[in-house]
Design a protein around this motif. Structure first.
Motif, PDB file in Angstrom:
ATOM      1  N   ASN A 115      -6.841   9.015  33.976  1.00 22.18           N
ATOM      2  CA  ASN A 115      -6.383   9.948  35.007  1.00 22.18           C
ATOM      3  C   ASN A 115      -5.876   9.200  36.230  1.00 22.18           C
ATOM      4  O   ASN A 115      -4.881   9.598  36.846  1.00 22.18           O
ATOM      5  N   VAL A 116      -6.567   8.127  36.577  1.00 17.87           N
ATOM      6  CA  VAL A 116      -6.151   7.312  37.718  1.00 17.87           C
ATOM      7  C   VAL A 116      -4.917   6.496  37.353  1.00 17.87           C
ATOM      8  O   VAL A 116      -3.916   6.484  38.082  1.00 17.87           O
ATOM      9  N   ARG A 117      -4.970   5.821  36.224  1.00 22.40           N
ATOM     10  CA  ARG A 117      -3.883   4.941  35.807  1.00 22.40           C
ATOM     11  C   ARG A 117      -2.564   5.715  35.663  1.00 22.40           C
ATOM     12  O   ARG A 117      -1.509   5.255  36.102  1.00 22.40           O
ATOM     13  N   ILE A 174     -12.775  -1.014  34.368  1.00 28.04           N
ATOM     14  CA  ILE A 174     -12.946  -0.508  35.731  1.00 28.04           C
ATOM     15  C   ILE A 174     -12.601  -1.588  36.750  1.00 28.04           C
ATOM     16  O   ILE A 174     -11.872  -1.350  37.720  1.00 28.04           O
ATOM     17  N   LEU A 175     -13.119  -2.792  36.544  1.00 27.48           N
ATOM     18  CA  LEU A 175     -12.870  -3.879  37.487  1.00 27.48           C
ATOM     19  C   LEU A 175     -11.389  -4.236  37.543  1.00 27.48           C
ATOM     20  O   LEU A 175     -10.843  -4.513  38.615  1.00 27.48           O
ATOM     21  N   GLU A 176     -10.736  -4.227  36.386  1.00 27.55           N
ATOM     22  CA  GLU A 176      -9.304  -4.531  36.337  1.00 27.55           C
ATOM     23  C   GLU A 176      -8.508  -3.508  37.125  1.00 27.55           C
ATOM     24  O   GLU A 176      -7.571  -3.849  37.860  1.00 27.55           O
ATOM     25  N   PHE A 202      -8.050  -0.787  45.000  1.00 24.44           N
ATOM     26  CA  PHE A 202      -8.756  -0.926  46.273  1.00 24.44           C
ATOM     27  C   PHE A 202      -8.339  -2.145  47.096  1.00 24.44           C
ATOM     28  O   PHE A 202      -9.040  -2.517  48.036  1.00 24.44           O
ATOM     29  N   TRP A 203      -7.220  -2.755  46.772  1.00 23.43           N
ATOM     30  CA  TRP A 203      -6.741  -3.883  47.573  1.00 23.43           C
ATOM     31  C   TRP A 203      -6.528  -3.412  49.011  1.00 23.43           C
ATOM     32  O   TRP A 203      -5.817  -2.448  49.272  1.00 23.43           O
ATOM     33  N   GLY A 204      -7.199  -4.060  49.946  1.00 19.08           N
ATOM     34  CA  GLY A 204      -7.111  -3.689  51.345  1.00 19.08           C
ATOM     35  C   GLY A 204      -8.134  -2.663  51.774  1.00 19.08           C
ATOM     36  O   GLY A 204      -8.139  -2.226  52.930  1.00 19.08           O
ATOM     37  N   GLU A 205      -9.044  -2.280  50.874  1.00 17.42           N
ATOM     38  CA  GLU A 205      -9.979  -1.202  51.183  1.00 17.42           C
ATOM     39  C   GLU A 205     -11.449  -1.601  51.088  1.00 17.42           C
ATOM     40  O   GLU A 205     -12.335  -0.793  51.370  1.00 17.42           O
ATOM     41  N   PHE A 210     -15.564  -5.597  46.037  1.00 22.77           N
ATOM     42  CA  PHE A 210     -16.782  -6.398  46.176  1.00 22.77           C
ATOM     43  C   PHE A 210     -17.998  -5.618  45.697  1.00 22.77           C
ATOM     44  O   PHE A 210     -18.877  -6.161  45.009  1.00 22.77           O
ATOM     45  N   HIS A 211     -18.066  -4.332  46.004  1.00 23.96           N
ATOM     46  CA  HIS A 211     -19.235  -3.525  45.639  1.00 23.96           C
ATOM     47  C   HIS A 211     -19.264  -3.203  44.148  1.00 23.96           C
ATOM     48  O   HIS A 211     -20.348  -3.043  43.580  1.00 23.96           O
ATOM     49  N   PHE A 212     -18.111  -3.114  43.517  1.00 25.11           N
ATOM     50  CA  PHE A 212     -18.098  -2.940  42.066  1.00 25.11           C
ATOM     51  C   PHE A 212     -18.551  -4.219  41.372  1.00 25.11           C
ATOM     52  O   PHE A 212     -19.272  -4.171  40.368  1.00 25.11           O
ATOM     53  N   TYR A 213     -18.129  -5.370  41.877  1.00 28.29           N
ATOM     54  CA  TYR A 213     -18.639  -6.630  41.344  1.00 28.29           C
ATOM     55  C   TYR A 213     -20.156  -6.679  41.459  1.00 28.29           C
ATOM     56  O   TYR A 213     -20.861  -7.075  40.522  1.00 28.29           O
TER      57      TYR A 213
END
Length: 487
Positions: free
Chosen positions: A421-423, A445-447, A453-456, A460-463
């Motif tokens: 849905n996002v992609r 998800i990480l990919e 979330f670049w710039g947001e 880091f929190h998903f990692y």
């Protein structure tokens, strides 16, 4: 039992001669007694809380495109300055370095100062008669509910940085929860106990805001044009501009999304999915979805994709501040991705507008061999709303959370559909990804989160959630300031 000493300082709040409460300009300082003598004073106090949350120490830089994204390894290390620069130290997780310690101290200090101001407002407004407020009960309750929500959300953000993940934390004590004013000393709590406190605040705020944001005529104010662009209200909604711009404040849906994030963090995935679903399916009085993905054809002018932002903050000098870290010659750190890394990401799906230079969200600089996000670029074609928005919670995160729930049940096909849905909304080719176990789904998800979330500041929190280290030296827990003082 460890305790923390907090010096509470209520930052002078600014009064405004203009009508737009979001455009507060310095005129004169108001002491606490004067501030809470009128309903307008409570508006000013609430505005002060959001302005502090939008400061460079917090979401205005460090918790979004600055420190947080440095930790997530977005940026080319060679452009982060020499050894005396804080981002050079941060990218190596050298948290105890003297050049980085002040930055970490400022996150802690500013965060707890926000909490102090929330507590002062909450303590005063809980005793107020509704007659003091222009719109009576609805205004008092809205301010009250938002202040409680901000208190819980600020504690949560500090917890995500200054304590281990729930799985790693055990019952060790990490940080305090301040819920009264004044309070100069509070006991440290474990991560599970912090989560309970945060949950209680967010649930209480949600209950209060349900009596304001969900009223007949008020749902209209959550529409994108009013949520971020302002405009005239209609129907039974108050005409006062204070009730517009709900996207820049902890409205009912923002608190619901924050609860989804909290339950995801706490591994309470069914509850997380329930909250995420409520946000995804949330409709206005005309049965239209309030949150929709921004049309990918508009990315060139709407780089913040604010149609799908559930909660955002605002800073008028945001693009100006980012310019100090972009490609200009006097920048002390260039916050750009390595060009080769960007090409590899583009190769994963050429149609993905989030990483496209043609009508997308990146600016390749061929002579410098790195790539910048356009989310904070001061381009003439972008409207002023887009330039000042700071993304905090967006719709895509709700789909990721719901996907995680399905994956935890072994329903990997449905989990991947949530991600699709996002992609699909971002221009990717549907049907090219799949997962047969939880680890594969987390990789997907990480990919996607890396592009989303670049710039947001969220990668880091998903990692940390998945315990996936972006580098071998990655450290997911910031040390508490040595003096254990918020100011």
């Amino acid at each position: 039992m460890r305790k923390i000493n907090i010096l509470y300082v209520i930052i002078p709040l600014l009064l405004s001669a203009c009508g737009n409460w979001l455009d507060v300009k310095p005129s004169n300082e108001a002491d606490e007694e004067d501030l809470f003598n009128s309903g307008s004073g409570y508006r000013t106090a609430l505005n002060g809380i959001y302005k502090d949350m939008s400061s460079s120490e917090l979401w205005g830089r460090e918790l979004t495109w600055g420190f947080a994204d440095v930790l997530a390894q977005y940026y080319y290390k060679g452009n982060l300055g020499h050894n005396s620069k804080p981002y050079n130290r941060a990218v190596q997780y050298l948290y105890d370095d003297k050049n980085l310690e002040p930055l970490i101290q400022n996150i802690w200090s500013k965060g707890y100062n926000v909490i102090a101001n929330c507590n002062n407002l909450i303590q005063n407004i809980s005793q107020e008669d509704t007659v003091k407020f222009q719109e009576k009960r609805i205004e008092r309750d809205m301010i009250h509910g938002e202040a409680i929500a901000c208190r819980g959300f600020m504690h949560f953000e500090l917890l995500r940085y200054f304590a281990p993940s729930l799985k790693e934390a055990g019952n060790e004590l990490y940080m305090p929860y301040f819920d009264k004013f004044p309070s100069l000393m509070e006991s440290y709590l474990s991560v599970p106990d912090m989560i309970k406190k945060i949950e209680a605040d967010l649930l209480k705020a949600r209950e209060i805001l349900a009596t304001t944001d969900l009223l007949e005529g008020m749902l209209y104010l959550l529409r994108t044009d009013l949520r971020y662009e302002g405009g005239a209200s209609s129907g039974n909604a108050p005409s006062d501009i204070f009730f517009n711009y709900r996207g820049f404040r902890m409205n009912y849906t923002a608190v619901t999304a924050a609860l989804a994030r909290l339950y995801f963090y706490a591994d309470r995935l069914e509850e997380a999915a329930d909250m995420a679903t409520e946000v995804i399916d949330f409709v206005d009085e005309n049965n239209n979805n309030v949150f929709t993905f921004t049309d990918k054809s508009n990315f060139s002018v709407n780089t913040k994709m604010y149609d799908d932002l559930i909660f955002a903050l605002s800073q008028r000098k945001l693009t100006e501040n980012f310019e100090n870290y972009d490609e200009t010659e006097d920048s002390e750190s260039h916050l750009g991705m390595d060009y080769d890394d960007w090409e590899e990401i583009v190769g994963e799906d050429a149609g993905d507008r989030r990483v496209s230079q043609n009508g997308g969200l990146v600016r390749p600089l061929y002579n410098e061999y790195y790539v910048l996000t356009r989310k904070y670029y001061n381009a003439s074609e972008m409207n002023e709303v887009n330039k000042r928005i700071i993304p905090v919670i967006r719709l895509s995160e709700m789909y990721y959370i719901r996907g995680e729930y399905y994956a935890s049940l072994g329903q990997y096909g449905q989990a991947v559909l949530e991600l699709e849905n996002v992609r699909g909304a971002r221009g990717c080719t549907i049907g090219r990804i799949g997962a047969s176990d939880l680890e594969e789904f987390h990789d997907l998800i990480l990919e996607d989160a890396k592009k989303e979330f670049w710039g947001e500041g969220q990668l880091f929190h998903f990692y940390k959630k998945y315990n996936v280290k972006p580098t071998s030296k990655a450290n997911f827990v910031l040390p508490l300031p040595e003096n254990e003082s918020a100011l």
